[in-house]
Motif scaffolding. Structure first.
Motif, PDB file in Angstrom:
ATOM      1  N   GLU A  12     -29.567   9.137  11.156  1.00 35.04           N
ATOM      2  CA  GLU A  12     -29.052  10.299  11.878  1.00 35.04           C
ATOM      3  C   GLU A  12     -30.057  11.446  11.825  1.00 35.04           C
ATOM      4  OE1 GLU A  12     -25.101  13.156  12.025  1.00 35.04           O
ATOM      5  OE2 GLU A  12     -25.297  11.689  10.410  1.00 35.04           O
ATOM      6  N   THR A  15     -31.212  16.951  14.941  1.00 32.12           N
ATOM      7  CA  THR A  15     -30.993  17.268  16.343  1.00 32.12           C
ATOM      8  C   THR A  15     -31.652  16.176  17.175  1.00 32.12           C
ATOM      9  OG1 THR A  15     -31.415  18.894  18.094  1.00 32.12           O
ATOM     10  CG2 THR A  15     -32.984  18.840  16.278  1.00 32.12           C
ATOM     11  N   PRO A  16     -31.059  15.777  18.283  1.00 24.26           N
ATOM     12  CA  PRO A  16     -31.590  14.648  19.054  1.00 24.26           C
ATOM     13  C   PRO A  16     -32.993  14.845  19.630  1.00 24.26           C
ATOM     14  CG  PRO A  16     -29.364  15.158  19.749  1.00 24.26           C
ATOM     15  CD  PRO A  16     -29.792  16.245  18.810  1.00 24.26           C
ATOM     16  N   LYS A  22     -31.249  14.064   9.121  1.00 22.81           N
ATOM     17  CA  LYS A  22     -30.221  14.934   8.565  1.00 22.81           C
ATOM     18  C   LYS A  22     -30.132  14.765   7.050  1.00 22.81           C
ATOM     19  CE  LYS A  22     -25.404  16.195   9.236  1.00 22.81           C
ATOM     20  NZ  LYS A  22     -24.185  15.932  10.029  1.00 22.81           N
ATOM     21  N   HIS A  55     -27.432  11.203  18.076  1.00 23.01           N
ATOM     22  CA  HIS A  55     -28.122  11.698  16.885  1.00 23.01           C
ATOM     23  C   HIS A  55     -28.758  10.589  16.045  1.00 23.01           C
ATOM     24  CE1 HIS A  55     -25.972  15.409  17.783  1.00 23.01           C
ATOM     25  NE2 HIS A  55     -26.866  15.998  17.009  1.00 23.01           N
TER      26      HIS A  55
END
Length: 81
Positions: A12, A15-16, A22, A55
């Motif tokens: 994950e 931010t994409p 993360k 994500h």
């Protein structure tokens, strides 16, 4: 003969639109593969499995290039660049 090892990993992102995990402790290591074709197949399977999660992203790192980068004075900033 030189081995051309490839690492497939992902997880994950914060931010994409940026490469920053993360929670790096939760990076999913899919595995190390003996060639690009095998790594690509593993990457594709994981990417398709998580296609609905913007994500989550997977990458292929060329492990055989790490010694070259170290010899040049440092590793690259991120996979997938």
């Amino acid at each position: 003969m030189t081995q051309r090892l490839h690492l497939v990993y992902g997880g994950e992102l914060e931010t994409p639109n940026k490469i920053g995990f993360k929670d790096p402790s939760k990076i999913h290591v899919v595995g190390v593969f003996p060639n690009y074709a095998a790594a690509y197949n593993a990457w594709k399977a994981e990417a398709q499995r998580t296609v609905d999660d913007a994500h989550t992203r997977y990458f292929i790192a060329e492990l055989h290039r790490l010694p070259e980068e170290t010899a040049k004075g440092g590793a690259s900033e991120g996979a997938g660049d």
